[in-house]
Scaffold this motif. Structure first.
Motif, PDB file in Angstrom:
ATOM      1  N   ASP A   1       0.831  -1.211   0.000  1.00 18.62           N
ATOM      2  CA  ASP A   1       0.000   0.000   0.000  1.00 18.62           C
ATOM      3  C   ASP A   1       0.861   1.254   0.000  1.00 18.62           C
ATOM      4  O   ASP A   1       0.634   2.208   0.744  1.00 18.62           O
ATOM      5  CB  ASP A   1      -0.953   0.005   1.214  1.00 18.62           C
ATOM      6  CG  ASP A   1      -2.075  -1.000   1.060  1.00 18.62           C
ATOM      7  OD1 ASP A   1      -2.428  -1.343  -0.086  1.00 18.62           O
ATOM      8  OD2 ASP A   1      -2.598  -1.467   2.097  1.00 18.62           O
TER       9      ASP A   1
ATOM     10  N   VAL B   1       1.019   5.191   1.875  1.00 19.40           N
ATOM     11  CA  VAL B   1      -0.271   5.866   1.780  1.00 19.40           C
ATOM     12  C   VAL B   1      -0.887   6.056   3.161  1.00 19.40           C
ATOM     13  O   VAL B   1      -1.547   7.069   3.439  1.00 19.40           O
ATOM     14  CB  VAL B   1      -1.224   5.059   0.875  1.00 19.40           C
ATOM     15  CG1 VAL B   1      -2.635   5.642   0.909  1.00 19.40           C
ATOM     16  CG2 VAL B   1      -0.691   5.023  -0.555  1.00 19.40           C
ATOM     17  N   GLU B   2      -0.649   5.115   4.044  1.00 17.02           N
ATOM     18  CA  GLU B   2      -1.227   5.146   5.393  1.00 17.02           C
ATOM     19  C   GLU B   2      -0.828   6.395   6.164  1.00 17.02           C
ATOM     20  O   GLU B   2      -1.515   6.816   7.099  1.00 17.02           O
ATOM     21  CB  GLU B   2      -0.805   3.894   6.154  1.00 17.02           C
ATOM     22  CG  GLU B   2      -1.558   3.674   7.445  1.00 17.02           C
ATOM     23  CD  GLU B   2      -1.196   2.353   8.090  1.00 17.02           C
ATOM     24  OE1 GLU B   2      -2.002   1.840   8.877  1.00 17.02           O
ATOM     25  OE2 GLU B   2      -0.093   1.842   7.805  1.00 17.02           O
ATOM     26  N   THR B   3       0.288   7.016   5.795  1.00 17.86           N
ATOM     27  CA  THR B   3       0.723   8.253   6.435  1.00 17.86           C
ATOM     28  C   THR B   3      -0.285   9.370   6.208  1.00 17.86           C
ATOM     29  O   THR B   3      -0.419  10.285   7.031  1.00 17.86           O
ATOM     30  CB  THR B   3       2.096   8.676   5.876  1.00 17.86           C
ATOM     31  OG1 THR B   3       3.032   7.622   6.076  1.00 17.86           O
ATOM     32  CG2 THR B   3       2.616   9.936   6.551  1.00 17.86           C
ATOM     33  N   PHE B   4      -1.038   9.297   5.106  1.00 19.18           N
ATOM     34  CA  PHE B   4      -1.941  10.357   4.721  1.00 19.18           C
ATOM     35  C   PHE B   4      -3.411  10.027   4.937  1.00 19.18           C
ATOM     36  O   PHE B   4      -4.200  10.905   5.277  1.00 19.18           O
ATOM     37  CB  PHE B   4      -1.706  10.705   3.243  1.00 19.18           C
ATOM     38  CG  PHE B   4      -0.298  11.131   2.952  1.00 19.18           C
ATOM     39  CD1 PHE B   4       0.083  12.455   3.049  1.00 19.18           C
ATOM     40  CD2 PHE B   4       0.661  10.192   2.605  1.00 19.18           C
ATOM     41  CE1 PHE B   4       1.391  12.848   2.788  1.00 19.18           C
ATOM     42  CE2 PHE B   4       1.974  10.572   2.336  1.00 19.18           C
ATOM     43  CZ  PHE B   4       2.343  11.896   2.442  1.00 19.18           C
ATOM     44  N   MET B   5      -3.766   8.760   4.719  1.00 19.35           N
ATOM     45  CA  MET B   5      -5.165   8.353   4.882  1.00 19.35           C
ATOM     46  C   MET B   5      -5.231   6.835   4.870  1.00 19.35           C
ATOM     47  O   MET B   5      -4.253   6.170   4.511  1.00 19.35           O
ATOM     48  CB  MET B   5      -6.025   8.921   3.754  1.00 19.35           C
ATOM     49  CG  MET B   5      -5.708   8.354   2.371  1.00 19.35           C
ATOM     50  SD  MET B   5      -6.894   8.879   1.103  1.00 19.35           S
ATOM     51  CE  MET B   5      -6.481  10.608   0.956  1.00 19.35           C
ATOM     52  N   PRO B   6      -6.368   6.257   5.245  1.00 15.63           N
ATOM     53  CA  PRO B   6      -6.515   4.806   5.138  1.00 15.63           C
ATOM     54  C   PRO B   6      -6.277   4.363   3.693  1.00 15.63           C
ATOM     55  O   PRO B   6      -6.850   4.953   2.761  1.00 15.63           O
ATOM     56  CB  PRO B   6      -7.956   4.557   5.572  1.00 15.63           C
ATOM     57  CG  PRO B   6      -8.277   5.715   6.466  1.00 15.63           C
ATOM     58  CD  PRO B   6      -7.553   6.882   5.874  1.00 15.63           C
ATOM     59  N   PRO B   7      -5.417   3.375   3.469  1.00 17.77           N
ATOM     60  CA  PRO B   7      -5.096   2.947   2.100  1.00 17.77           C
ATOM     61  C   PRO B   7      -6.317   2.621   1.245  1.00 17.77           C
ATOM     62  O   PRO B   7      -6.359   2.985   0.062  1.00 17.77           O
ATOM     63  CB  PRO B   7      -4.221   1.705   2.317  1.00 17.77           C
ATOM     64  CG  PRO B   7      -3.563   1.954   3.633  1.00 17.77           C
ATOM     65  CD  PRO B   7      -4.607   2.635   4.462  1.00 17.77           C
TER      66      PRO B   7
ATOM     67  N   GLU C   1      -9.254   3.875   1.341  1.00 15.02           N
ATOM     68  CA  GLU C   1      -9.922   5.116   0.932  1.00 15.02           C
ATOM     69  C   GLU C   1      -9.191   5.755  -0.241  1.00 15.02           C
ATOM     70  O   GLU C   1      -9.808   6.214  -1.208  1.00 15.02           O
ATOM     71  CB  GLU C   1      -9.963   6.074   2.116  1.00 15.02           C
ATOM     72  CG  GLU C   1     -10.686   7.381   1.839  1.00 15.02           C
ATOM     73  CD  GLU C   1     -10.702   8.307   3.040  1.00 15.02           C
ATOM     74  OE1 GLU C   1     -10.872   9.530   2.844  1.00 15.02           O
ATOM     75  OE2 GLU C   1     -10.549   7.801   4.183  1.00 15.02           O
ATOM     76  N   PHE C   2      -7.860   5.787  -0.154  1.00 16.78           N
ATOM     77  CA  PHE C   2      -7.072   6.364  -1.246  1.00 16.78           C
ATOM     78  C   PHE C   2      -7.218   5.539  -2.521  1.00 16.78           C
ATOM     79  O   PHE C   2      -7.455   6.089  -3.604  1.00 16.78           O
ATOM     80  CB  PHE C   2      -5.594   6.429  -0.854  1.00 16.78           C
ATOM     81  CG  PHE C   2      -4.689   6.853  -1.982  1.00 16.78           C
ATOM     82  CD1 PHE C   2      -4.648   8.168  -2.411  1.00 16.78           C
ATOM     83  CD2 PHE C   2      -3.871   5.923  -2.622  1.00 16.78           C
ATOM     84  CE1 PHE C   2      -3.825   8.560  -3.459  1.00 16.78           C
ATOM     85  CE2 PHE C   2      -3.042   6.302  -3.665  1.00 16.78           C
ATOM     86  CZ  PHE C   2      -3.012   7.625  -4.082  1.00 16.78           C
TER      87      PHE C   2
END
Length: 352
Positions: free
Chosen positions: A136, A278-284, A286-287
């Motif tokens: 992810d 991606v998890e740093t910014f939002m749930p994978p 969702e992205f």
């Protein structure tokens, strides 16, 4: 399928390639890793950067231009970044290691950037930039080309290369976005493929030293590749070269060794790969769902007359991957003859 082309299963092709590398002096596990990555390139449709390169790789190994048993090691390390010394080993081995380190760093800090020096040609960027997808993560890749075929904009001396860059973005249900490109209209490998197949190049790929169109691939040494977007492509090649070459104390500009013509010399190829969690910014999920929607919006958008489908970056390679896994890798007659020559030189069983 062309009449002079046959299909070979990926497993059979990988076994042949691994055997050739072992005969050339590589350790068995390294040979298997190389074979897997090279065949993966062909499965994805990167015919100019996969098994077709085996004869050249073997020539470089036997000429002493590549270290068959390198000590690939980290020489500078930080929480989110590292510099890798490839000890002049095969680029595939160096970049696989670099990708693994970048991914591990991104798991901890959110991003991992790993540069490499003393590496070699590593095949298509897509091989490595897609590795973070399974975690992810978004992957980014930059490299200095293995020879210079591009002059700075307005110049007539080739001081820049077809320095590739790639980005891979994960999706949820759709095929991931995978952009793998050179800053030139065509990669030089495509020129070589045209020459091997006895085909002419389209107008717009190359110009001669007088600025006139060059379409005979056998005369490629007499001219230059053209950049995408004129001065923009030239500038992009420079920036990629600085990130992958100068930043890693690797070759750039006049220091670049033509790995085809100077098979006995180390190229000190520079590359860089980054993994972004991606998890740093939002749930994978969702992205990736948002990426799916963008893909569907673009694919379903209004088309120009005569256009049957709008393709997203990576979709055609994915389609080839599915087809070739099921039906085998296409081996044109010219390539088969080249591989047969390698088999004779190394005293190994031919592909058959």
């Amino acid at each position: 399928m062309p009449q002079d082309e046959s299909r070979v299963t990926a497993e059979r092709l990988a076994s042949f390639v691994a055997g050739a590398f072992v005969a050339a002096g590589l350790p068995v596990e390294d040979a298997r890793t190389l074979a897997t990555l090279m065949v993966e390139a062909d499965l994805r449709g990167s015919d100019t950067h996969g098994v077709i390169r085996l004869p050249l790789y073997v020539r470089r190994i036997r000429a002493g231009g590549v270290n068959a048993k390198p000590d690939i090691r980290v020489i500078s390390d930080r929480p989110s970044a590292a510099l890798l010394d490839g000890d002049n080993g095969m680029g595939h081995l160096v970049m696989r290691r670099a990708a693994e380190i970048a991914i591990e760093k991104a798991k901890v800090t959110g991003i991992g950037w790993v540069g490499a020096r003393m590496s070699n040609h590593a095949g298509p960027a897509a091989l490595y930039v897609t590795m973070p997808l399974a975690h992810d993560m978004i992957g980014l890749y930059f490299a200095v080309g293995s020879n210079n075929h591009l002059p700075p904009w307005g110049g007539s001396e080739s001081l820049l290369g077809t320095n590739p860059m790639a980005v891979a973005v994960p999706a949820l249900e759709e095929t991931p976005i995978v952009l793998d490109m050179a800053p030139t209209v065509a990669a030089y490998g495509k020129v070589r493929l045209k020459a091997q197949r006895g085909e002419q190049m389209p107008v717009g790929w190359m110009i001669d030293r007088e600025g006139k169109p060059l379409t005979d691939p056998k005369r490629a040494d007499e001219g230059h590749l053209l950049p995408i977007g004129d001065y923009k492509g030239s500038g992009l090649s420079l920036i990629i070269g600085l990130l992958a070459g100068a930043l890693n104390r690797a070759a750039l500009g006049r220091d670049v060794i033509d790995f085809v013509k100077e098979t006995g010399k180390a190229t000190n190829t520079g590359q860089a790969i980054a993994a972004l969690s991606v998890e740093t910014f939002m749930p994978p999920a969702e992205f990736k769902s948002a990426v799916d929607q963008v893909i569907r919006d673009i694919r379903g958008s209004r088309r120009l007359p005569g256009v049957e489908r709008i393709w997203l970056p990576g979709e055609q390679s994915h389609a080839k991957l599915i087809d070739r896994r099921a039906h085998g890798v296409p081996i044109p007659q010219a390539l088969r003859e080249s591989l047969d020559t390698v088999a004779r030189d190394l005293a190994v069983a031919p592909l058959g």
